[in-house]
Scaffold this motif. Structure first.
Motif, PDB file in Angstrom:
ATOM      1  N   ALA A  80       0.968  -1.053  -0.038  1.00  9.54           N
ATOM      2  CA  ALA A  80       0.038  -0.096   0.017  1.00  9.54           C
ATOM      3  C   ALA A  80       0.911   1.180   0.052  1.00  9.54           C
ATOM      4  CB  ALA A  80      -0.898  -0.073   1.349  1.00  9.54           C
ATOM      5  N   ASN A  81       1.927   1.358   0.635  1.00  7.07           N
ATOM      6  CA  ASN A  81       2.774   2.387   0.783  1.00  7.07           C
ATOM      7  C   ASN A  81       3.608   2.463  -0.610  1.00  7.07           C
ATOM      8  OD1 ASN A  81       2.263   2.613   3.335  1.00  7.07           O
ATOM      9  ND2 ASN A  81       4.069   1.968   4.294  1.00  7.07           N
ATOM     10  N   LEU A  82       3.956   1.693  -1.045  1.00 11.92           N
ATOM     11  CA  LEU A  82       4.631   1.669  -2.526  1.00 11.92           C
ATOM     12  C   LEU A  82       3.527   2.160  -3.344  1.00 11.92           C
ATOM     13  CD1 LEU A  82       6.954   0.884  -4.552  1.00 11.92           C
ATOM     14  CD2 LEU A  82       6.181  -1.250  -4.638  1.00 11.92           C
ATOM     15  N   ARG A  83       2.353   1.615  -3.382  1.00 14.69           N
ATOM     16  CA  ARG A  83       1.239   2.043  -4.220  1.00 14.69           C
ATOM     17  C   ARG A  83       1.263   3.624  -4.157  1.00 14.69           C
ATOM     18  NH1 ARG A  83      -3.310   0.368  -2.375  1.00 14.69           N
ATOM     19  NH2 ARG A  83      -3.398   2.189  -1.343  1.00 14.69           N
ATOM     20  N   ASP A  84       0.773   4.078  -2.970  1.00 16.73           N
ATOM     21  CA  ASP A  84       0.775   5.385  -2.531  1.00 16.73           C
ATOM     22  C   ASP A  84       1.976   6.370  -3.174  1.00 16.73           C
ATOM     23  OD1 ASP A  84      -1.529   4.822  -1.514  1.00 16.73           O
ATOM     24  OD2 ASP A  84      -0.990   4.784   0.477  1.00 16.73           O
ATOM     25  N   SER A  85       3.218   6.008  -2.947  1.00 15.67           N
ATOM     26  CA  SER A  85       4.304   6.515  -3.219  1.00 15.67           C
ATOM     27  C   SER A  85       4.420   6.589  -4.946  1.00 15.67           C
ATOM     28  CB  SER A  85       5.805   5.980  -2.804  1.00 15.67           C
ATOM     29  OG  SER A  85       6.659   6.551  -3.310  1.00 15.67           O
ATOM     30  N   LEU A  86       4.054   5.615  -5.477  1.00 13.33           N
ATOM     31  CA  LEU A  86       4.049   5.567  -6.943  1.00 13.33           C
ATOM     32  C   LEU A  86       2.753   6.566  -7.671  1.00 13.33           C
ATOM     33  CD1 LEU A  86       4.578   1.750  -7.736  1.00 13.33           C
ATOM     34  CD2 LEU A  86       6.273   3.623  -8.343  1.00 13.33           C
ATOM     35  N   GLU A  87       1.638   6.606  -6.871  1.00 14.25           N
ATOM     36  CA  GLU A  87       0.770   7.449  -7.467  1.00 14.25           C
ATOM     37  C   GLU A  87       1.087   8.846  -7.200  1.00 14.25           C
ATOM     38  OE1 GLU A  87      -2.854   6.318  -5.554  1.00 14.25           O
ATOM     39  OE2 GLU A  87      -3.233   4.590  -7.013  1.00 14.25           O
ATOM     40  N   ALA A  88       1.680   9.083  -6.085  1.00 12.35           N
ATOM     41  CA  ALA A  88       2.128  10.669  -5.871  1.00 12.35           C
ATOM     42  C   ALA A  88       3.142  11.113  -6.700  1.00 12.35           C
ATOM     43  CB  ALA A  88       2.443  10.624  -4.384  1.00 12.35           C
ATOM     44  N   GLY A  89       3.973  10.228  -7.125  1.00  7.39           N
ATOM     45  CA  GLY A  89       5.128  10.778  -8.181  1.00  7.39           C
ATOM     46  C   GLY A  89       4.784  10.729  -9.416  1.00  7.39           C
ATOM     47  N   ASP A  90       3.474  10.210 -10.036  1.00  8.36           N
ATOM     48  CA  ASP A  90       3.113  10.144 -11.067  1.00  8.36           C
ATOM     49  C   ASP A  90       2.128  11.104 -11.776  1.00  8.36           C
ATOM     50  OD1 ASP A  90       2.506   9.142 -13.801  1.00  8.36           O
ATOM     51  OD2 ASP A  90       1.080   7.814 -13.073  1.00  8.36           O
ATOM     52  N   GLU A  91       2.913  12.334 -11.829  1.00  3.98           N
ATOM     53  CA  GLU A  91       1.969  13.708 -12.063  1.00  3.98           C
ATOM     54  C   GLU A  91       2.033  13.934 -13.678  1.00  3.98           C
ATOM     55  OE1 GLU A  91       3.685  16.622  -9.763  1.00  3.98           O
ATOM     56  OE2 GLU A  91       3.202  15.851  -7.960  1.00  3.98           O
ATOM     57  N   GLU A  92       2.634  13.099 -14.521  1.00  6.35           N
ATOM     58  CA  GLU A  92       2.678  13.558 -15.909  1.00  6.35           C
ATOM     59  C   GLU A  92       1.836  12.382 -16.650  1.00  6.35           C
ATOM     60  OE1 GLU A  92       6.651  11.527 -17.811  1.00  6.35           O
ATOM     61  OE2 GLU A  92       7.002  13.016 -16.303  1.00  6.35           O
ATOM     62  N   GLU A  93       1.190  12.824 -17.730  1.00  6.96           N
ATOM     63  CA  GLU A  93       0.421  11.863 -18.595  1.00  6.96           C
ATOM     64  C   GLU A  93       1.215  11.330 -19.533  1.00  6.96           C
ATOM     65  OE1 GLU A  93      -2.898  11.129 -18.498  1.00  6.96           O
ATOM     66  OE2 GLU A  93      -3.055  12.536 -16.575  1.00  6.96           O
ATOM     67  N   PRO A  94       1.223  10.072 -19.817  1.00 10.98           N
ATOM     68  CA  PRO A  94       1.989   9.539 -20.959  1.00 10.98           C
ATOM     69  C   PRO A  94       1.910  10.058 -22.438  1.00 10.98           C
ATOM     70  CG  PRO A  94       0.141   8.066 -20.462  1.00 10.98           C
ATOM     71  CD  PRO A  94       0.172   9.059 -19.416  1.00 10.98           C
ATOM     72  N   GLY A  95       2.972  10.400 -23.133  1.00 10.42           N
ATOM     73  CA  GLY A  95       3.038  11.138 -24.406  1.00 10.42           C
ATOM     74  C   GLY A  95       3.411   9.835 -25.306  1.00 10.42           C
ATOM     75  N   PRO A  96       3.953  10.511 -26.395  1.00 12.90           N
ATOM     76  CA  PRO A  96       4.307   9.328 -27.436  1.00 12.90           C
ATOM     77  C   PRO A  96       5.760   8.864 -27.008  1.00 12.90           C
ATOM     78  CG  PRO A  96       4.818  11.774 -28.108  1.00 12.90           C
ATOM     79  CD  PRO A  96       4.127  11.988 -26.553  1.00 12.90           C
ATOM     80  N   ALA A  97       5.642   7.543 -27.484  1.00 11.46           N
ATOM     81  CA  ALA A  97       7.037   6.698 -27.328  1.00 11.46           C
ATOM     82  C   ALA A  97       8.107   7.378 -27.515  1.00 11.46           C
ATOM     83  CB  ALA A  97       6.595   5.295 -27.583  1.00 11.46           C
ATOM     84  N   PRO A  98       9.078   7.464 -27.144  1.00 11.71           N
ATOM     85  CA  PRO A  98      10.363   8.293 -27.430  1.00 11.71           C
ATOM     86  C   PRO A  98      11.074   7.421 -28.976  1.00 11.71           C
ATOM     87  CG  PRO A  98      10.752   7.371 -25.488  1.00 11.71           C
ATOM     88  CD  PRO A  98       9.458   6.846 -25.698  1.00 11.71           C
ATOM     89  N   VAL A  99      10.936   6.054 -29.024  1.00  9.16           N
ATOM     90  CA  VAL A  99      11.511   5.572 -30.265  1.00  9.16           C
ATOM     91  C   VAL A  99      10.289   5.439 -31.238  1.00  9.16           C
ATOM     92  CG1 VAL A  99      12.587   3.548 -31.174  1.00  9.16           C
ATOM     93  CG2 VAL A  99      13.070   4.245 -28.771  1.00  9.16           C
ATOM     94  N   LEU A 100       9.503   4.921 -31.109  1.00  9.62           N
ATOM     95  CA  LEU A 100       8.147   4.575 -32.270  1.00  9.62           C
ATOM     96  C   LEU A 100       7.526   5.872 -32.345  1.00  9.62           C
ATOM     97  CD1 LEU A 100       7.370   1.083 -31.011  1.00  9.62           C
ATOM     98  CD2 LEU A 100       9.050   1.845 -32.786  1.00  9.62           C
ATOM     99  N   GLY A 101       7.260   6.873 -31.491  1.00 13.18           N
ATOM    100  CA  GLY A 101       6.389   7.901 -31.538  1.00 13.18           C
ATOM    101  C   GLY A 101       4.892   7.725 -31.579  1.00 13.18           C
ATOM    102  N   ASP A 102       4.651   6.277 -30.993  1.00  9.63           N
ATOM    103  CA  ASP A 102       3.581   5.992 -30.922  1.00  9.63           C
ATOM    104  C   ASP A 102       2.596   6.679 -29.348  1.00  9.63           C
ATOM    105  OD1 ASP A 102       3.384   4.283 -32.613  1.00  9.63           O
ATOM    106  OD2 ASP A 102       3.889   2.272 -31.498  1.00  9.63           O
ATOM    107  N   ASP A 103       1.516   7.099 -29.636  1.00 10.64           N
ATOM    108  CA  ASP A 103       1.094   7.519 -28.401  1.00 10.64           C
ATOM    109  C   ASP A 103       0.638   6.820 -27.429  1.00 10.64           C
ATOM    110  OD1 ASP A 103      -0.237   9.632 -26.603  1.00 10.64           O
ATOM    111  OD2 ASP A 103      -1.895  10.058 -27.805  1.00 10.64           O
ATOM    112  N   LEU A 104       1.031   6.628 -26.089  1.00 15.84           N
ATOM    113  CA  LEU A 104       0.882   5.601 -24.934  1.00 15.84           C
ATOM    114  C   LEU A 104      -0.405   6.079 -24.170  1.00 15.84           C
ATOM    115  CD1 LEU A 104       4.521   5.252 -23.968  1.00 15.84           C
ATOM    116  CD2 LEU A 104       3.049   3.767 -25.604  1.00 15.84           C
ATOM    117  N   GLY A 105      -0.781   7.396 -24.437  1.00 18.59           N
ATOM    118  CA  GLY A 105      -2.012   7.723 -23.517  1.00 18.59           C
ATOM    119  C   GLY A 105      -3.207   7.273 -24.225  1.00 18.59           C
TER     120      GLY A 105
END
Length: 91
Positions: free
Chosen positions: A65-90
């Motif tokens: 539960a602590n790990l989940r909370d920590s990961l959620e707190a640090g995940d403030e950005e939305e996924p964008g295009p993949a750096p290599v393929l350019g596919d939209d991950l969002g």
């Protein structure tokens, strides 16, 4: 070696045959009590192990539960295009 083992077994048998009825009964009672003690000790050990497993499971759950909370707190950005393929991950 075989003679030594055979002598020990025969000697024990002769000693047992020479025991009085009371001695044999006392020995039988002692064995029964020892078996009861062993069973009681196993029950106690089983309870201790069970309580330890419950405590360990609680600790793992709390850590997850602590790990989940920590990961959620640090995940403030939305996924964008993949750096290599350019596919939209969002999507």
């Amino acid at each position: 070696m075989n003679r030594t083992v055979l002598s020990a077994v025969l000697g024990t048998g002769l000693l047992a045959a020479g025991c009085s009825q009371q001695t044999e009964q006392d020995a039988s009672e002692m064995v029964d009590r020892a078996a009861q003690d062993a069973e009681a000790n196993l029950d106690v050990a089983g309870e201790v192990i069970e309580e330890g497993a419950i405590d360990a499971a609680d600790s793992v759950s709390e850590g997850a539960a602590n790990l989940r909370d920590s990961l959620e707190a640090g995940d403030e950005e939305e996924p964008g295009p993949a750096p290599v393929l350019g596919d939209d991950l969002g999507s």
